[in-house]
Design a protein around this motif. Sequence first.
Motif, PDB file in Angstrom:
ATOM      1  N   ALA A  81      46.985  30.537  35.477  1.00 22.34           N
ATOM      2  CA  ALA A  81      45.784  30.957  36.203  1.00 22.34           C
ATOM      3  C   ALA A  81      45.786  32.451  36.508  1.00 22.34           C
ATOM      4  O   ALA A  81      44.720  33.048  36.681  1.00 22.34           O
ATOM      5  CB  ALA A  81      45.658  30.156  37.504  1.00 22.34           C
ATOM      6  N   ALA A  82      46.972  33.076  36.583  1.00 24.83           N
ATOM      7  CA  ALA A  82      47.010  34.517  36.845  1.00 24.83           C
ATOM      8  C   ALA A  82      46.479  35.322  35.672  1.00 24.83           C
ATOM      9  O   ALA A  82      46.053  36.465  35.844  1.00 24.83           O
ATOM     10  CB  ALA A  82      48.442  34.953  37.163  1.00 24.83           C
ATOM     11  N   ALA A  83      46.489  34.742  34.477  1.00 23.27           N
ATOM     12  CA  ALA A  83      45.964  35.438  33.298  1.00 23.27           C
ATOM     13  C   ALA A  83      44.444  35.391  33.278  1.00 23.27           C
ATOM     14  O   ALA A  83      43.781  36.407  33.056  1.00 23.27           O
ATOM     15  CB  ALA A  83      46.527  34.819  32.024  1.00 23.27           C
ATOM     16  N   THR A  84      43.893  34.222  33.511  1.00 23.71           N
ATOM     17  CA  THR A  84      42.443  34.062  33.605  1.00 23.71           C
ATOM     18  C   THR A  84      42.134  32.673  34.128  1.00 23.71           C
ATOM     19  O   THR A  84      42.964  31.757  34.024  1.00 23.71           O
ATOM     20  CB  THR A  84      41.755  34.295  32.241  1.00 23.71           C
ATOM     21  OG1 THR A  84      40.357  34.514  32.433  1.00 23.71           O
ATOM     22  CG2 THR A  84      41.954  33.130  31.296  1.00 23.71           C
ATOM     23  N   ALA A  85      40.954  32.528  34.689  1.00 23.33           N
ATOM     24  CA  ALA A  85      40.498  31.232  35.196  1.00 23.33           C
ATOM     25  C   ALA A  85      39.250  30.817  34.428  1.00 23.33           C
ATOM     26  O   ALA A  85      38.522  31.673  33.915  1.00 23.33           O
ATOM     27  CB  ALA A  85      40.186  31.330  36.687  1.00 23.33           C
ATOM     28  N   THR A 101      44.001  50.010  46.523  1.00 25.25           N
ATOM     29  CA  THR A 101      44.803  48.839  46.186  1.00 25.25           C
ATOM     30  C   THR A 101      44.135  48.036  45.075  1.00 25.25           C
ATOM     31  O   THR A 101      42.919  47.818  45.088  1.00 25.25           O
ATOM     32  CB  THR A 101      45.064  47.938  47.415  1.00 25.25           C
ATOM     33  OG1 THR A 101      46.020  46.938  47.077  1.00 25.25           O
ATOM     34  CG2 THR A 101      43.796  47.266  47.925  1.00 25.25           C
ATOM     35  N   ASP A 102      44.937  47.643  44.108  1.00 25.12           N
ATOM     36  CA  ASP A 102      44.511  46.756  43.035  1.00 25.12           C
ATOM     37  C   ASP A 102      44.622  45.334  43.578  1.00 25.12           C
ATOM     38  O   ASP A 102      45.720  44.800  43.735  1.00 25.12           O
ATOM     39  CB  ASP A 102      45.430  46.968  41.826  1.00 25.12           C
ATOM     40  CG  ASP A 102      45.181  46.002  40.683  1.00 25.12           C
ATOM     41  OD1 ASP A 102      44.474  45.000  40.893  1.00 25.12           O
ATOM     42  OD2 ASP A 102      45.703  46.243  39.589  1.00 25.12           O
ATOM     43  N   ALA A 103      43.475  44.733  43.881  1.00 23.35           N
ATOM     44  CA  ALA A 103      43.449  43.392  44.478  1.00 23.35           C
ATOM     45  C   ALA A 103      43.034  42.329  43.463  1.00 23.35           C
ATOM     46  O   ALA A 103      42.565  41.254  43.843  1.00 23.35           O
ATOM     47  CB  ALA A 103      42.514  43.372  45.679  1.00 23.35           C
ATOM     48  N   VAL A 104      43.206  42.621  42.190  1.00 16.60           N
ATOM     49  CA  VAL A 104      42.769  41.705  41.133  1.00 16.60           C
ATOM     50  C   VAL A 104      43.422  40.328  41.290  1.00 16.60           C
ATOM     51  O   VAL A 104      42.747  39.299  41.184  1.00 16.60           O
ATOM     52  CB  VAL A 104      43.065  42.318  39.747  1.00 16.60           C
ATOM     53  CG1 VAL A 104      42.952  41.270  38.647  1.00 16.60           C
ATOM     54  CG2 VAL A 104      42.121  43.480  39.470  1.00 16.60           C
ATOM     55  N   GLN A 105      44.733  40.277  41.538  1.00 14.98           N
ATOM     56  CA  GLN A 105      45.412  38.984  41.675  1.00 14.98           C
ATOM     57  C   GLN A 105      45.200  38.367  43.056  1.00 14.98           C
ATOM     58  O   GLN A 105      45.331  37.155  43.217  1.00 14.98           O
ATOM     59  CB  GLN A 105      46.906  39.135  41.410  1.00 14.98           C
ATOM     60  CG  GLN A 105      47.256  39.388  39.962  1.00 14.98           C
ATOM     61  CD  GLN A 105      46.918  38.208  39.065  1.00 14.98           C
ATOM     62  OE1 GLN A 105      46.868  37.064  39.503  1.00 14.98           O
ATOM     63  NE2 GLN A 105      46.682  38.487  37.797  1.00 14.98           N
ATOM     64  N   ALA A 106      44.877  39.186  44.030  1.00 21.77           N
ATOM     65  CA  ALA A 106      44.770  38.694  45.408  1.00 21.77           C
ATOM     66  C   ALA A 106      43.449  38.009  45.703  1.00 21.77           C
ATOM     67  O   ALA A 106      43.355  37.207  46.638  1.00 21.77           O
ATOM     68  CB  ALA A 106      44.962  39.859  46.376  1.00 21.77           C
ATOM     69  N   ALA A 107      42.410  38.298  44.911  1.00 24.56           N
ATOM     70  CA  ALA A 107      41.047  37.932  45.298  1.00 24.56           C
ATOM     71  C   ALA A 107      40.844  36.445  45.537  1.00 24.56           C
ATOM     72  O   ALA A 107      40.082  36.066  46.419  1.00 24.56           O
ATOM     73  CB  ALA A 107      40.063  38.432  44.242  1.00 24.56           C
ATOM     74  N   GLY A 108      41.508  35.598  44.797  1.00 24.45           N
ATOM     75  CA  GLY A 108      41.275  34.172  44.963  1.00 24.45           C
ATOM     76  C   GLY A 108      42.039  33.536  46.100  1.00 24.45           C
ATOM     77  O   GLY A 108      41.755  32.404  46.484  1.00 24.45           O
ATOM     78  N   HIS A 140      37.191  37.634  36.181  1.00 24.70           N
ATOM     79  CA  HIS A 140      37.736  36.503  35.417  1.00 24.70           C
ATOM     80  C   HIS A 140      38.950  35.852  36.059  1.00 24.70           C
ATOM     81  O   HIS A 140      39.411  34.808  35.612  1.00 24.70           O
ATOM     82  CB  HIS A 140      38.048  36.932  33.975  1.00 24.70           C
ATOM     83  CG  HIS A 140      39.279  37.766  33.825  1.00 24.70           C
ATOM     84  ND1 HIS A 140      40.458  37.264  33.328  1.00 24.70           N
ATOM     85  CD2 HIS A 140      39.505  39.071  34.068  1.00 24.70           C
ATOM     86  CE1 HIS A 140      41.370  38.226  33.273  1.00 24.70           C
ATOM     87  NE2 HIS A 140      40.803  39.331  33.724  1.00 24.70           N
ATOM     88  N   LYS A 141      39.455  36.420  37.138  1.00 29.21           N
ATOM     89  CA  LYS A 141      40.545  35.772  37.875  1.00 29.21           C
ATOM     90  C   LYS A 141      40.026  34.742  38.874  1.00 29.21           C
ATOM     91  O   LYS A 141      40.799  33.931  39.386  1.00 29.21           O
ATOM     92  CB  LYS A 141      41.370  36.815  38.629  1.00 29.21           C
ATOM     93  CG  LYS A 141      41.871  37.968  37.794  1.00 29.21           C
ATOM     94  CD  LYS A 141      42.878  37.560  36.745  1.00 29.21           C
ATOM     95  CE  LYS A 141      43.450  38.797  36.060  1.00 29.21           C
ATOM     96  NZ  LYS A 141      44.440  38.478  35.021  1.00 29.21           N
ATOM     97  N   ILE A 142      38.712  34.784  39.169  1.00 31.35           N
ATOM     98  CA  ILE A 142      38.176  33.931  40.232  1.00 31.35           C
ATOM     99  C   ILE A 142      37.003  33.068  39.769  1.00 31.35           C
ATOM    100  O   ILE A 142      36.272  32.532  40.597  1.00 31.35           O
ATOM    101  CB  ILE A 142      37.758  34.778  41.450  1.00 31.35           C
ATOM    102  CG1 ILE A 142      36.763  35.880  41.044  1.00 31.35           C
ATOM    103  CG2 ILE A 142      38.982  35.367  42.141  1.00 31.35           C
ATOM    104  CD1 ILE A 142      36.190  36.667  42.217  1.00 31.35           C
TER     105      ILE A 142
END
Length: 389
Positions: A6-10, A177-184, A203-205
């Motif tokens: 899921a960290a790659a894409t959802a 801050t790069d919050a790409v992984q944190a958003a979900g 695409h992460k969420i």
Amino acid sequence: MLYLDAAATAPVRREVLEAMWPYLTQEFGNASSHHEMGRRALAGLETARETVAGALNCRPAEVVFTSGGTEADNLAVKGIALGRRDRDPARTHVVTSAIEHSAVLDSARDLARWDGFEVTELEVSPEGLVDPAALERAVRADTAVVSVMHANNETGAVQPIAELAAVARARKVPFHTDAVQAAGSLELDVQALDVAALSLAGHKIGAPKGTGALYLRRGTPLRPLLSGGGQERGRRSGTSDVAGAVGLATALRLASAERGERAAHLAGLRDRLIAGILTVVPTAVLSGPDPRERPASRLPGTASFCFPGVNGETVLVDLEARGLLVSSGSACAAGDAEPSHVLTAMGYPAEVATTAVRFTLSSGITPEQVDGIVAATRDVVQRLGAPRG
């Protein structure tokens, strides 16, 4: 097949597709056009901007839509650094960490290579965490921008962003801050975090790939990286992707509403997976913070391990043969035979870093499936001949 990446894409959520559909069909106008079709497209774009602003607790004018997290990171790091230097030629120093996503690290290194900046890459602890005291020592009178990611894409380590941002704020330096992984999974209130800029990727969420946004605090200097028609209030030229913005906004709204319940569920699954693998594979090494000791320092859905004595890519292949889709680390470095820069920065020897395997969970996985993942991992690692504890 059980998807554990899921960290790659959802997957794109149905609600997102339904929200986007009108802007892919009958509402296809250009948001910059001065006629009815254009005005309706612009209305959709600005409603999406308001939705993102509501999720981030900022002004709509502080939201810049981009093509994804990579562009948002480039715009923040390069744009702010160059914008600050435009105002003060002495501002030629950038601070970041050694474990950033390549979109941030390469942006900083490009500034050093092409624009005469000096870059400080902060060391991290063996858990992959940045010490606010180290940042305080690194910030100088000529520092233009600081960029430290909210959560790491390989280990799931969550940084103390509010503490780090406070250090930069006290020195009057913009903090990104790069919050790409944190958003979900994590709260993204930019006022509470006290950041000047924050990057997102749709695409992460549950939004399509190619959608993203940058929060940019009002008054933060920025040199645009794209020249053209002056869209996004002159900060990011290019014909507006109205459907993409609507999709991102919808996904972020849903993620914000579901965050608490989802995070608690995933944390339980994560802890079950970590405890199980460390029990049945005694030689396994958990990379990143141990959630049994500091649960808030790790993303709720991420469990990453090194398996000394076996090849991480071989573990991936064997697990896929058993119906489990996992990753060796960052999907953005797929095919790269080099050891992870994140793990080597954390002190892992190269030969151990190449054994990394990352499991990232989604809400639909059950505890029974987690137990199956643990058993399959045990069997694969043992078959590949890893030393027994």
